[in-house]
Design a protein around this motif. Structure first.
Motif, short mmCIF file in Angstrom:
data_model
loop_
_atom_site.label_atom_id
_atom_site.label_comp_id
_atom_site.label_asym_id
_atom_site.label_seq_id
_atom_site.Cartn_x
_atom_site.Cartn_y
_atom_site.Cartn_z
N VAL A 1 0.85 -1.19 0.00
CA VAL A 1 0.00 0.00 0.00
C VAL A 1 0.89 1.24 0.00
CG1 VAL A 1 -1.86 -1.19 1.18
CG2 VAL A 1 -0.13 0.02 2.53
N SER A 2 0.29 2.38 -0.29
CA SER A 2 1.05 3.63 -0.33
C SER A 2 1.45 4.05 1.08
CB SER A 2 0.22 4.73 -0.98
OG SER A 2 -0.89 5.07 -0.16
N ALA A 3 2.46 4.92 1.16
CA ALA A 3 2.93 5.39 2.46
C ALA A 3 1.82 6.14 3.20
CB ALA A 3 4.15 6.30 2.27
N ARG A 4 0.99 6.86 2.45
CA ARG A 4 -0.10 7.61 3.08
C ARG A 4 -1.12 6.68 3.72
NH1 ARG A 4 -4.77 8.82 0.42
NH2 ARG A 4 -6.19 10.31 1.44
N VAL A 5 -1.51 5.62 2.99
CA VAL A 5 -2.48 4.66 3.53
C VAL A 5 -1.88 3.89 4.71
CG1 VAL A 5 -3.80 2.58 2.98
CG2 VAL A 5 -3.68 4.45 1.34
N LYS A 6 -0.62 3.55 4.62
CA LYS A 6 0.04 2.84 5.71
C LYS A 6 0.10 3.70 6.97
CE LYS A 6 4.18 0.07 6.65
NZ LYS A 6 5.46 -0.41 6.08
N ALA A 7 0.41 5.00 6.81
CA ALA A 7 0.46 5.90 7.97
C ALA A 7 -0.90 6.02 8.61
CB ALA A 7 0.98 7.26 7.53
N ALA A 8 -1.98 6.09 7.80
CA ALA A 8 -3.33 6.14 8.36
C ALA A 8 -3.65 4.86 9.13
CB ALA A 8 -4.34 6.37 7.24
N GLY A 9 -3.16 3.72 8.63
CA GLY A 9 -3.37 2.46 9.34
C GLY A 9 -2.71 2.46 10.71
N LYS A 10 -1.52 3.07 10.80
CA LYS A 10 -0.85 3.17 12.11
C LYS A 10 -1.67 4.04 13.07
CE LYS A 10 2.84 0.78 10.96
NZ LYS A 10 4.18 1.35 10.89
N LYS A 11 -2.28 5.11 12.54
CA LYS A 11 -3.13 5.96 13.38
C LYS A 11 -4.37 5.20 13.85
CE LYS A 11 -1.70 10.34 11.24
NZ LYS A 11 -2.16 11.53 10.46
N LEU A 12 -4.88 4.32 12.98
CA LEU A 12 -6.03 3.49 13.36
C LEU A 12 -5.68 2.62 14.57
CD1 LEU A 12 -7.35 0.38 12.96
CD2 LEU A 12 -8.88 2.36 12.88
N VAL A 13 -4.46 2.06 14.57
CA VAL A 13 -4.04 1.22 15.70
C VAL A 13 -3.99 2.04 16.98
CG1 VAL A 13 -2.17 -0.20 16.60
CG2 VAL A 13 -2.75 -0.32 14.19
#
Length: 593
Positions: free
Chosen positions: A567-579
């Motif tokens: 996935v893109s870096a932007r989507v991955k960063a949002a996933g970390k925020k979800l955690v």
């Protein structure tokens, strides 16, 4: 050094002994362990080290060799009388003569003489195209071991069973020996293995070697090798054989067989990758790549004959170090051999990686594919024999190959080379596997792919079959549910929706073509949670997070797109925020997880 003079007579040259020890060596020694010069003990050096006289002798002799012959001098080069010469650590020497022949020599520390040898191929596995300059450590390590062995390390008594149980530690900079959990003083008797470890430690961990200086010397070593030893035409040919394994030792291996390698490079350059699977004694044959050798004479025979000059696994180590012997089988028809002879060297490499699978070539030939074919597509077909060789030589498999290659052509023409490369790496094989799920279950038996089948029509039929399969699974397996500490949430414009049932995971796995459905048991036991992710461009991905046994902490586990693509870096960063948000929800209401 012992070599031949211009008139053929043997001449001997011995490196001059150093007048004294280098300051770095002396500083590395402790408590009177100064390096003896000319094998005579200096004042203060007569004490016994390691509580063993034999280890003391080996230690001091090895250090004497290093200082006397300047073995820490990583590289030197000269060019005189038409001979280009490079010397590495004053132990290994490479010469390229006016006729481009290469000779290698090793220095005998005990005799103080140079001897011609072929063993450098094994000693100098130094990468030539790797930007990492810390490879100097490998060279220095081999130099130190050579000095120790010349000093008598190999002749030391074998370790006893009790010695093998010794564990050596360093606490507060002091050596302590542990035997059975009890510590003993640093002067307790050493075993040879410990002495060697301590010897290497002096150079690597006590600043005898300056890292930046050694990295600079490593850079100079490569530069001198290219300037004095490398012949561009031969180097290029070796790159065709396998560009990923360019080392000094590998170059020397092929340089000894220069004439035969260049003969193949000039006549059949694309077939150079086949050389490692053929005994070197045959490389110079005029009929090496003739049809009579590579095509099975018994047409229609059930088992093709082995090529008569395939290498034997019993040849010497020097012959086998860089070779991966596989049994090459003769091809079934002249057409197949003609196809291989005209193929790109990259395609030939892919065929080698398939294990010389002649069935793949037969299917490609009989498929009747016309026009330019992307090399990447042929590489994928040959490397993915688990996908394209499930029926052997069969018309249905030939049609599947044709449809796949036609799709790669379309992707290439519509979206370009870069997209095609990514598609073949991430999605292409998964697309084939998705269609094969249906073909293996029903399609092949029904005669698919048919003449009028298309890549899209196979996808449609596979979609229908997977839908029927999901329906059967839903009827066979009861639906299970679990809760999520977070409901659907939007972070940075990206929507995260929790999947809270086994059927939801099953549907996600089928849609995204990955194995998320296998996490149903972990989700039901509250150890895992899965979110389906959709960004502003409607691009979907799947996020998985783990939850600890107490149920009060979540951690990011994995986040993939379709077919497990990144996935893109932007989507991955949002996933970390979800955690992070999920952890806050767990702390607020842990029982709800």
């Amino acid at each position: 050094m012992r070599r031949r003079s211009d008139d053929g007579r043997a001449t001997t040259h011995t490196p001059s002994a150093s007048a004294g020890t280098e300051a770095a060596f002396t500083a590395a020694d402790a408590g009177g362990n100064d390096l003896p010069r000319d094998n005579h003990a200096e004042p203060g050096t007569d004490k016994i080290l390691f509580a063993r006289p034999d280890l003391t002798t080996v230690w001091r002799q090895a250090r004497d060799y290093i200082a006397r012959y300047k073995l820490l001098r990583l590289t030197q080069s000269t060019a005189e009388d038409g001979i280009h010469r490079q010397t590495i650590c004053n132990l290994w020497r490479i010469e390229r003569h006016a006729d481009n022949s290469v000779h290698t020599y090793a220095f005998d520390l005990r005799q103080g003489l140079w001897h011609e040898t072929e063993a450098l191929e094994e000693q100098l596995l130094i990468p030539l195209l790797n930007s990492d300059l810390d490879w100097y450590a490998l060279i220095i390590n081999r130099m130190l071991h050579t000095a120790l062995n010349a000093a008598g390390y190999a002749e030391l008594p074998d370790e006893t069973d009790e010695d093998a149980c010794i564990d050596c530690h360093y606490r507060d900079g002091r050596r302590e020996q542990r035997r059975g959990g009890e510590y003993h003083g640093k002067n307790r008797g050493f075993v040879p293995r410990e002495m060697m470890t301590d010897f290497l430690r002096r150079y690597y961990h006590e600043r005898v070697l300056d890292r930046e200086n050694m990295r600079g010397a490593m850079k100079a070593l490569r530069k001198q090798f290219f300037a004095h030893i490398v012949e561009p035409e031969l180097f290029s040919a070796i790159g065709v054989i396998d560009y990923r394994q360019h080392t000094v030792g590998r170059y020397l291996y092929y340089a000894r067989r220069r004439d035969a390698v260049l003969k193949v490079a000039r006549e059949h350059r694309n077939l150079l990758p086949l050389l490692p699977a053929i005994a070197p004694c045959h490389w110079g044959r005029d009929d090496l790549f003739s049809r009579k050798v590579w095509v099975n004479s018994a047409q229609g025979a059930a088992e093709a004959e082995e090529i008569d000059f395939a290498p034997s696994p019993t040849v010497s180590n020097a012959e086998t170090d860089f070779l991966s012997y596989s049994c090459i089988r003769a091809l079934a028809s002249p057409g197949e051999w003609q196809w291989l002879r005209q193929a790109s060297s990259l395609v030939v490499k892919a065929w080698i990686e398939s294990g010389y699978n002649h069935r793949l070539i037969t299917n490609l030939l009989q498929a009747g594919i016309t026009g330019r074919i992307p090399v990447l597509a042929l590489q994928t077909v040959l490397r993915r024999d688990n996908l394209f060789d499930c029926l052997g030589v069969d018309r249905r498999m030939q049609r599947l190959m044709s449809l796949f290659i036609a799709e790669t052509k379309r992707q290439w023409q519509d979206r370009g080379y870069r997209f095609l490369r990514q598609w073949l790496y991430h999605q292409g094989p998964a697309e084939v596997q998705y269609r094969l799920d249906w073909l293996r279950a029903e399609g092949f038996a029904a005669g698919f792919p048919q003449k009028n089948s298309t890549w899209a029509s196979l996808r449609h039929r596979s979609d229908e079959w997977h839908a029927r399969l999901r329906t059967r699974k839903k009827k066979a397996e009861p639906e299970r549910h679990w809760d999520s500490a977070l409901p659907s949430i939007v972070i940075d414009g990206i929507t995260f929706t929790p999947l809270t049932s086994n059927l939801a995971l099953l549907h996600e796995g089928e849609t995204m073509q990955h194995c998320v459905a296998s996490y149903a048991d972990l989700c039901q036991s509250n150890r895992y949670r899965v979110f389906t992710v959709c960004d502003a461009d409607d691009k979907r991905s799947t996020l998985g997070i783990t939850i600890n046994e107490r149920g009060d902490e979540a951690r990011w586990d994995q986040h993939y797109g379709k077919c497990n693509t990144a996935v893109s870096a932007r989507v991955k960063a949002a996933g970390k925020k979800l955690v992070t948000a999920y952890n806050r929800a767990l702390l607020a209401a842990p029982a709800s997880s």
